[in-house]
Design an enzyme around this catalytic site. Structure first.
Site, PDB file in Angstrom:
ATOM      1  N   ASN A 171       0.839  -1.214   0.000  1.00  0.00           N
ATOM      2  CA  ASN A 171       0.000   0.000   0.000  1.00  0.00           C
ATOM      3  C   ASN A 171       0.869   1.258   0.000  1.00  0.00           C
ATOM      4  O   ASN A 171       1.928   1.302   0.630  1.00  0.00           O
ATOM      5  CB  ASN A 171      -1.016   0.001   1.143  1.00  0.00           C
ATOM      6  CG  ASN A 171      -0.408  -0.129   2.523  1.00  0.00           C
ATOM      7  OD1 ASN A 171       0.606  -0.794   2.706  1.00  0.00           O
ATOM      8  ND2 ASN A 171      -1.026   0.504   3.509  1.00  0.00           N
ATOM      9  N   GLU A 200       0.490   5.399   0.514  1.00  0.00           N
ATOM     10  CA  GLU A 200      -0.410   6.475   0.958  1.00  0.00           C
ATOM     11  C   GLU A 200       0.097   7.829   0.487  1.00  0.00           C
ATOM     12  O   GLU A 200       1.244   7.969   0.031  1.00  0.00           O
ATOM     13  CB  GLU A 200      -0.568   6.412   2.478  1.00  0.00           C
ATOM     14  CG  GLU A 200      -1.197   5.084   2.894  1.00  0.00           C
ATOM     15  CD  GLU A 200      -1.494   4.966   4.378  1.00  0.00           C
ATOM     16  OE1 GLU A 200      -1.058   5.835   5.156  1.00  0.00           O
ATOM     17  OE2 GLU A 200      -2.178   3.998   4.743  1.00  0.00           O
ATOM     18  N   CYS A 226      -4.195   0.752  -2.523  1.00  0.00           N
ATOM     19  CA  CYS A 226      -4.059  -0.481  -1.755  1.00  0.00           C
ATOM     20  C   CYS A 226      -2.941  -1.358  -2.328  1.00  0.00           C
ATOM     21  O   CYS A 226      -2.613  -1.279  -3.518  1.00  0.00           O
ATOM     22  CB  CYS A 226      -5.354  -1.292  -1.833  1.00  0.00           C
ATOM     23  SG  CYS A 226      -6.757  -0.540  -1.011  1.00  0.00           S
ATOM     24  N   GLU A 240      -3.101  -4.521  -2.960  1.00  0.00           N
ATOM     25  CA  GLU A 240      -3.588  -5.467  -3.970  1.00  0.00           C
ATOM     26  C   GLU A 240      -3.574  -4.846  -5.361  1.00  0.00           C
ATOM     27  O   GLU A 240      -3.120  -5.449  -6.340  1.00  0.00           O
ATOM     28  CB  GLU A 240      -5.024  -5.924  -3.651  1.00  0.00           C
ATOM     29  CG  GLU A 240      -5.169  -6.706  -2.361  1.00  0.00           C
ATOM     30  CD  GLU A 240      -5.463  -5.820  -1.152  1.00  0.00           C
ATOM     31  OE1 GLU A 240      -4.907  -4.702  -1.068  1.00  0.00           O
ATOM     32  OE2 GLU A 240      -6.246  -6.263  -0.291  1.00  0.00           O
ATOM     33  N   CYS A 293     -10.543  -4.629  -0.052  1.00  0.00           N
ATOM     34  CA  CYS A 293     -11.665  -3.685  -0.198  1.00  0.00           C
ATOM     35  C   CYS A 293     -12.428  -3.969  -1.496  1.00  0.00           C
ATOM     36  O   CYS A 293     -11.964  -4.719  -2.370  1.00  0.00           O
ATOM     37  CB  CYS A 293     -11.150  -2.240  -0.174  1.00  0.00           C
ATOM     38  SG  CYS A 293     -10.409  -1.708  -1.721  1.00  0.00           S
ATOM     39  N   CYS A 333     -10.604  -3.279  -4.835  1.00  0.00           N
ATOM     40  CA  CYS A 333      -9.606  -4.298  -5.188  1.00  0.00           C
ATOM     41  C   CYS A 333     -10.291  -5.570  -5.689  1.00  0.00           C
ATOM     42  O   CYS A 333      -9.816  -6.222  -6.620  1.00  0.00           O
ATOM     43  CB  CYS A 333      -8.717  -4.606  -3.991  1.00  0.00           C
ATOM     44  SG  CYS A 333      -7.589  -3.249  -3.614  1.00  0.00           S
TER      45      CYS A 333
HETATM   46  N1  THU Z   1      -5.358  -1.210   2.407  1.00  0.00           N
HETATM   47  C1  THU Z   1      -4.807  -2.097   1.522  1.00  0.00           C
HETATM   48  O1  THU Z   1      -3.674  -1.905   1.056  1.00  0.00           O
HETATM   49  N2  THU Z   1      -5.538  -3.176   1.172  1.00  0.00           N
HETATM   50  C2  THU Z   1      -6.758  -3.471   1.667  1.00  0.00           C
HETATM   51  O2  THU Z   1      -7.341  -4.462   1.289  1.00  0.00           O
HETATM   52  C3  THU Z   1      -7.409  -2.571   2.627  1.00  0.00           C
HETATM   53  C4  THU Z   1      -6.676  -1.343   2.973  1.00  0.00           C
HETATM   54  C5  THU Z   1      -4.556  -0.058   2.810  1.00  0.00           C
HETATM   55  C6  THU Z   1      -5.035   1.273   2.331  1.00  0.00           C
HETATM   56  C7  THU Z   1      -4.428   2.198   3.360  1.00  0.00           C
HETATM   57  O3  THU Z   1      -3.096   2.485   2.991  1.00  0.00           O
HETATM   58  C8  THU Z   1      -4.390   1.363   4.624  1.00  0.00           C
HETATM   59  O4  THU Z   1      -4.509   0.016   4.213  1.00  0.00           O
HETATM   60  C9  THU Z   1      -5.478   1.696   5.637  1.00  0.00           C
HETATM   61  O5  THU Z   1      -6.723   1.621   5.084  1.00  0.00           O
END
Ligand code: THU
Length: 157
Positions: free
Chosen positions: A62, A64, A73, A75, A112, A115
């Site tokens: 992930n 940000e 994300c 994925e 999520c 994804c």
């Molecule tokens: N996140 C993912 O990378 N994958 C998921 O399936 C759910 C959430 C990340 C997004 C963000 O950087 C952090 O987790 C918190 O939501």
């Protein structure tokens, strides 16, 4: 009117050692991918690894951003990189793992909706059910086919 129920088939493994070799290797790659997580806001690190039909493994984590929606994300980072670097090579499996403050979550994290939708597209392109492995410090869940994670999925291809 008829009331109906959908059931979700999945496998639960007590630990990584119980997985078959290919899935175990992919989950280990997802754990390694967490090193690339950039999560200064959530402190929630996610690693993902995609296995392609030719055996190639592509990792993602992930990412940000100060403008929150601009992040992505793990994925989708992994899937888009896999497709961009290996155009046309079918997806076989994806493994995902999450950690908070450096410790693996005790239960598997769940991808999520966005994804899942992206998984559905690559699954459709591959014309074969995608294997989805959700790892953790505790149980590991494995699904065969995105429909298991996203019933009544949207597909327009
Ligand atoms: N996140 C993912 O990378 N994958 C998921 O399936 C759910 C959430 C990340 C997004 C963000 O950087 C952090 O987790 C918190 O939501």
């Amino acid at each position: 009117m008829e009331k109906k129920t959908l059931t979700i088939p999945y496998e639960e493994y007590a630990s990584i050692e119980e997985l078959g070799e290919a899935d175990r290797t992919l989950l280990e790659a997802a754990v390694d991918a967490m090193k690339g997580s950039y999560a200064p806001y959530s402190h929630f690190n996610v690693g993902a690894a995609v296995r392609l039909a030719d055996g190639t493994v592509v990792k993602g984590a992930n990412q940000e951003n100060a403008a929150y929606p601009s992040g992505l994300c793990a994925e989708r980072t992994a899937m888009f990189a896999a497709s961009a670097q290996n155009p046309g090579v079918p997806f076989e499996a994806i493994a995902v793992v999450c950690a908070r403050n450096g410790s693996l979550m005790l239960n598997p994290g769940s991808p999520c909706g966005a994804c899942r939708q992206v998984m559905a597209q690559y699954e459709r392109l591959a014309m074969k059910p995608l294997r989805i492995i959700l790892g953790s410090g505790g149980p590991i869940l494995a699904f065969t086919g995105v429909e298991s994670l996203m019933p009544l999925i949207f597909n327009d291809l």
